[in-house]
Design a protein around this motif. Structure first.
Motif, short mmCIF file in Angstrom:
data_model
loop_
_atom_site.label_atom_id
_atom_site.label_comp_id
_atom_site.label_asym_id
_atom_site.label_seq_id
_atom_site.Cartn_x
_atom_site.Cartn_y
_atom_site.Cartn_z
N SER A 23 0.89 -1.24 -0.08
CA SER A 23 0.13 0.12 -0.22
C SER A 23 0.87 1.08 -0.02
N VAL A 24 0.63 2.32 -0.92
CA VAL A 24 1.37 3.41 -1.18
C VAL A 24 0.53 4.64 -0.93
N ASP A 29 -7.14 9.90 -5.57
CA ASP A 29 -7.62 8.98 -7.04
C ASP A 29 -6.44 8.31 -7.22
N ILE A 30 -5.14 8.92 -6.95
CA ILE A 30 -4.00 8.40 -7.70
C ILE A 30 -3.58 7.07 -6.55
N ILE A 82 -14.65 6.13 -3.41
CA ILE A 82 -13.54 5.61 -4.47
C ILE A 82 -13.07 4.26 -3.83
N GLY A 83 -13.40 3.80 -2.62
CA GLY A 83 -12.81 2.69 -2.14
C GLY A 83 -11.23 2.80 -1.79
N ARG A 84 -10.96 3.84 -1.12
CA ARG A 84 -9.67 4.15 -0.55
C ARG A 84 -9.61 4.37 1.11
N THR A 85 -8.68 4.45 1.69
CA THR A 85 -8.48 4.75 3.10
C THR A 85 -7.78 6.00 3.57
N VAL A 86 -8.08 6.61 4.60
CA VAL A 86 -7.63 7.58 5.01
C VAL A 86 -7.34 7.57 6.70
N TRP A 87 -6.08 7.84 6.96
CA TRP A 87 -5.51 7.76 8.25
C TRP A 87 -5.27 9.45 8.76
N SER A 126 -16.01 2.48 6.50
CA SER A 126 -14.79 1.63 5.99
C SER A 126 -13.79 2.31 5.51
N ALA A 127 -13.78 3.57 5.17
CA ALA A 127 -12.75 4.41 4.63
C ALA A 127 -11.60 4.99 5.88
N PHE A 128 -12.19 4.96 7.12
CA PHE A 128 -11.28 5.35 8.33
C PHE A 128 -10.51 4.42 8.71
#
Length: 311
Positions: free
Chosen positions: A184-185, A213-214, A247-252, A290-292
């Motif tokens: 994961s990057v 998005d990237i 968009i199916g990503r994660t945020v910390w 789920s993104a958290f």
């Protein structure tokens, strides 16, 4: 029938290959800069102390610095030190991300076309390291700290610098795909990036959304000393987390313990109990999303010093 089902389950597990037993739910990470990272790499006693501290504070992910420092570059010169430390972390159920970018190397310049090769080489070293390492010695991810807003020309060239950051980000993720790495990057980005509209590749949207998005995830520098209200952790992280979910990503969410002239930026002037209370409030706001991903503390050395200085 139960016996047959059990046999099929065992067969499927065998096909799936080895997995990390009892993988923890990840809720805490920590940025670990040059001096502390190099100390852990070179001293088993420092590594032991780090593992004990991380367990005591419920931290399951270490962003471990993995580039040059004081004329040395251990990921190149002594990769066996990274292999040894990551393997020890893994046995302790601690995940390791390569932390790339630093004030020492002035990596804010990496958004400039003249420094593009340096930036890509920095990331490629991690991909190459992982390709050569055994499974239990590999980085689980990468965290990038390349902050164009630090450059002196930010005030007059903001759009161009952000475009350079997006172009570099695109190339980094292309290099990841080319390497075949599944790690994961993601970058550290300031919370206010969502307030800057930017056109890139024919689309105009907040700069933060282009970044999301990237990459696979972002670590949002959500530096406030309170959770709620219009200027709190929750408010500043809400848009990024909502977009990440779409968009199916994660945020910390990153939090600060370094001193700052603006008290609201850091927990440094408060107690550990105050920070834990505010993080619990923020978690309650996002835990069903789920993104958290969780919280990232800045940073290992200062966090320890701050804890020693409070009651």
């Amino acid at each position: 029938m139960r016996a047959l089902a059990a046999i099929w389950l065992l067969a499927l597990l065998a096909l799936a290959g080895p997995v990390r037993a009892c993988a923890p739910v990840l809720e805490r990470a920590i940025w670990t800069w040059e001096p502390e990272s190099y100390a852990m790499l070179q001293s088993e006693a420092e590594a032991d102390a780090a593992i004990a501290f991380l367990h005591a504070k419920g931290i399951q992910v270490v962003y471990l610095y993995a580039d040059a420092y004081q004329g040395r570059n251990l990921i190149v010169e002594q990769p066996q030190l990274y292999r040894r430390l990551i393997k020890r972390f893994r046995k302790a159920d601690i995940y390791t991300y390569a932390l790339l970018g630093s004030a020492y190397l002035h990596t804010e310049r990496y958004v400039l076309p003249s420094h593009r090769k340096e930036a890509l080489a920095m990331v490629q070293r991690i991909f190459d390291y992982n390709a050569r390492a055994a499974q239990e010695e590999r980085f689980d991810g990468v965290n990038l700290d390349i902050e164009p807003h630090v450059l002196p020309q930010w005030g007059s060239q903001r759009q161009a610098l952000l475009t350079g950051f997006l172009d570099l980000s695109r190339d980094i993720m292309a290099a990841k795909r080319q390497s075949g790495q599944a790690m994961s990057v993601g970058p550290a980005i300031p919370f206010w990036l969502d307030g800057i509209p930017l056109e890139w590749q024919g689309k105009r949207k907040p700069a933060s959304e282009h970044v999301q998005d990237i990459y696979d995830y972002v670590a949002l520098m959500d530096y406030r000393d309170h959770a709620l209200g219009p200027d709190g952790i929750v408010s500043h992280g809400a848009d990024e987390i909502a977009y990440a979910k779409a968009i199916g990503r994660t945020v910390w969410l990153g939090v600060e313990t370094l001193p700052n002239d603006l008290k609201k930026v850091s927990f440094e002037h408060l107690r550990e109990a105050d920070m834990e209370r505010e993080l619990a409030l923020a978690k309650r706001s996002f835990e069903d999303n789920s993104a958290f991903g969780g919280f990232v503390i800045h940073h290992y050395g200062q966090y320890q010093r701050w804890l020693k200085g409070v009651k």
